[in-house]
Design an enzyme around this catalytic site. Structure first.
Site: not given
Length: 105
Positions: A29, A32
């Site tokens: 991700c 993230c």
């Protein structure tokens, strides 16, 4: 910031008496990974007020499912095992996270 996993999530987050900020993330991700330095800064700034943890959902998919984390990133604040607040997906910014924290300190 404490990295938790499937063995330690319950003890460090759900059974903890107090407030815990949890970052649900994954190595795959990109948003993230971009948030991580900012969240680490917040953890240093607010470490007297609450505990900060992160959990890699790819390594702990059952925790993610059980916690109903369906997309990433998700930042949640728990207190005594209950969810107080969260921000997720494209909604997550360091400013939003800090504003969320400020509501509970």
């Amino acid at each position: 910031m404490i990295s938790v996993n499937k063995e330690t999530f319950e003890e460090e987050v759900l059974k903890y008496k107090g407030k815990v900020v949890v970052e649900f993330w994954s190595e795959t991700c990109q948003p993230c990974k971009e948030l991580l330095p900012g969240v680490e800064e917040l953890s240093k700034k607010y470490d007297r007020d609450m505990k900060f943890c992160d959990i890699d959902t790819k390594k702990a998919p059952r925790i993610a499912i059980k916690q109903k984390v369906l997309s990433l990133p998700v930042i949640r604040i728990y207190e005594d095992g209950k969810i107080l607040d969260e921000t997720s997906n494209g909604d997550v910014t360091i400013e939003k996270i800090e504003n969320m924290i400020k509501k509970f300190v």
